[in-house]
Write a protein that holds these residues in place. Structure first.
Motif, short mmCIF file in Angstrom:
data_model
loop_
_atom_site.label_atom_id
_atom_site.label_comp_id
_atom_site.label_asym_id
_atom_site.label_seq_id
_atom_site.Cartn_x
_atom_site.Cartn_y
_atom_site.Cartn_z
N ILE A 156 -11.40 -9.69 14.94
CA ILE A 156 -10.64 -8.85 14.02
C ILE A 156 -9.25 -9.48 13.87
N ASP A 157 -8.60 -9.22 12.75
CA ASP A 157 -7.31 -9.88 12.50
C ASP A 157 -6.24 -9.44 13.48
N SER A 158 -6.16 -8.14 13.77
CA SER A 158 -5.07 -7.62 14.61
C SER A 158 -5.51 -6.30 15.22
N SER A 159 -4.66 -5.76 16.07
CA SER A 159 -4.85 -4.42 16.62
C SER A 159 -3.47 -3.79 16.73
N HIS A 160 -3.23 -2.70 15.99
CA HIS A 160 -1.86 -2.19 15.94
C HIS A 160 -1.81 -0.67 15.93
N HIS A 161 -0.84 -0.13 16.61
CA HIS A 161 -0.39 1.26 16.53
C HIS A 161 -1.36 2.33 17.03
N GLU A 162 -2.66 2.14 16.92
CA GLU A 162 -3.60 3.16 17.39
C GLU A 162 -4.68 2.50 18.24
N LEU A 163 -4.90 3.06 19.45
CA LEU A 163 -5.90 2.50 20.35
C LEU A 163 -6.40 3.62 21.25
N TYR A 164 -7.71 3.90 21.19
CA TYR A 164 -8.31 4.99 21.97
C TYR A 164 -9.64 4.53 22.55
N GLU A 165 -10.00 5.17 23.66
CA GLU A 165 -11.35 5.00 24.19
C GLU A 165 -12.20 6.17 23.72
N LEU A 166 -13.37 5.88 23.12
CA LEU A 166 -14.27 6.90 22.62
C LEU A 166 -15.14 7.45 23.74
N PRO A 167 -15.77 8.61 23.54
CA PRO A 167 -16.65 9.18 24.57
C PRO A 167 -17.78 8.25 24.98
N ASN A 168 -18.22 7.35 24.07
CA ASN A 168 -19.30 6.42 24.42
C ASN A 168 -18.81 5.18 25.15
N GLY A 169 -17.49 5.12 25.42
CA GLY A 169 -16.93 3.98 26.13
C GLY A 169 -16.39 2.88 25.25
N GLU A 214 -14.28 -0.09 15.42
CA GLU A 214 -14.86 0.31 16.71
C GLU A 214 -15.31 -0.94 17.43
N LEU A 215 -14.87 -1.10 18.68
CA LEU A 215 -15.19 -2.27 19.50
C LEU A 215 -15.87 -1.84 20.79
N THR A 216 -16.73 -2.69 21.33
CA THR A 216 -17.22 -2.47 22.68
C THR A 216 -16.17 -2.98 23.67
N PRO A 217 -16.24 -2.57 24.94
CA PRO A 217 -15.30 -3.11 25.94
C PRO A 217 -15.40 -4.62 26.10
N GLU A 218 -16.54 -5.19 25.67
CA GLU A 218 -16.73 -6.65 25.76
C GLU A 218 -16.19 -7.36 24.53
N GLY A 219 -15.73 -6.61 23.51
CA GLY A 219 -15.11 -7.23 22.36
C GLY A 219 -16.01 -7.36 21.14
N GLU A 220 -17.20 -6.79 21.17
CA GLU A 220 -18.10 -6.86 20.01
C GLU A 220 -17.70 -5.81 18.98
N VAL A 221 -17.60 -6.21 17.72
CA VAL A 221 -17.29 -5.28 16.65
C VAL A 221 -18.54 -4.47 16.31
N VAL A 222 -18.44 -3.14 16.44
CA VAL A 222 -19.58 -2.25 16.18
C VAL A 222 -19.57 -1.75 14.75
N GLN A 223 -18.42 -1.24 14.30
CA GLN A 223 -18.29 -0.71 12.95
C GLN A 223 -16.88 -0.98 12.43
N GLU A 224 -16.75 -1.05 11.11
CA GLU A 224 -15.45 -1.19 10.45
C GLU A 224 -15.39 -0.26 9.25
N TRP A 225 -14.19 0.35 9.04
CA TRP A 225 -13.97 1.23 7.90
C TRP A 225 -12.68 0.77 7.19
N PRO A 226 -12.78 -0.11 6.19
CA PRO A 226 -11.57 -0.55 5.47
C PRO A 226 -10.95 0.60 4.69
N MET A 227 -9.64 0.75 4.79
CA MET A 227 -8.96 1.80 4.04
C MET A 227 -8.96 1.52 2.53
#
Length: 244
Positions: A156-169, A214-227
């Motif tokens: 992914i290009d960047s990671s900014h301002h918002e970062l959370y862990e989801l219930p699925n990890g 949405e990323l896995t803890p290993e860094g795999e991109v699961v889903q993306e939602w472009p604004m």
């Protein structure tokens, strides 16, 4: 003196072990941002420590009223119900967000290029690097690399301002994308706008848009939602072109 519970795990399936650690703190760092609690109503607060990120914004006036920018550092600060600092983490990179995990660790968004997980002793548990860190802009102005040997690359290009862990990890963050604009459609978008030197601002060829990832803890991109799927950048430009 203080007593804190410390939790560590060496891998999935391990049993968490808890032990008390007693320590004596020193004085707060001299370069910690100044803060003062003006209101404290403990009975209306959730129990525990309030965590927030902090960074310098603008300069600091000295005795001669000359503004000087401080060192580019980032902080996570924990305060009690009276607003007293009881925990802090200092980084050489700005920290744009902090959140907790079910493991008792913290997730940090670092300078919009890194996702770092730390324990309560400040040890790095894991680190992911966006494309900015190893490819687009791999070092700071001093030539220090953002990514280390243990940094896991993330597509992914960047990671900014918002970062959370989801219930699925998995992890949820904001990234960015470059959106190329049709020159004809963008014509006149900045009409009448001037920069700080009074020069006309040309119509943009592209804009930067946010992407929820949405990323896995290993860094795999699961889903993306472009604004850009929700907002037309030509109709909802966002930032003032004069300021940004």
């Amino acid at each position: 003196d203080g007593i804190r519970d410390v939790e560590r795990s060496r891998g999935l399936g391990d049993v968490y072990k808890r032990q008390d650690a007693t320590f004596t703190t020193g004085s707060l760092p001299a370069d910690m941002p100044p803060m003062e609690a003006t209101v404290s109503v403990p009975e209306k607060m959730a129990p525990g420590i309030t965590l927030f990120n902090s960074m310098w914004w603008g300069g600091i006036p000295d005795e001669s009223c000359t503004w000087e920018s401080p060192e580019d550092v980032g902080w996570v600060i924990g305060v009690d119900e009276a607003g007293e600092v009881v925990w802090y983490y200092r980084s050489d990179l700005q920290i744009t967000d902090v959140s907790t995990t079910v493991r008792g660790t913290l997730l940090l968004s670092m300078h919009e290029v890194l996702i770092r997980e730390i324990d309560l002793l400040g040890n790095t548990e894991s680190e992911q690097g966006t494309l900015v860190a190893p490819e687009y802009n791999p070092t700071d102005f001093a030539g220090t690399p953002y990514a280390g040997p243990d940094t896991v690359p993330v597509d992914i290009d960047s990671s900014h301002h918002e970062l959370y862990e989801l219930p699925n990890g998995n992890r949820l963050t904001l990234s960015t994308e470059i959106i190329e604009l049709d020159p004809e459609a963008a014509e006149g978008l900045c009409e009448g706008e001037v920069d700080q030197d009074g020069e006309p601002i040309p119509d943009p060829e592209a804009v930067v848009g946010d992407v929820v990832v949405e990323l896995t803890p290993e860094g795999e991109v699961v889903q993306e939602w472009p604004m850009s799927d929700v907002f037309d950048p030509l109709e909802r430009q966002g930032s003032d072109p004069v300021s940004y």
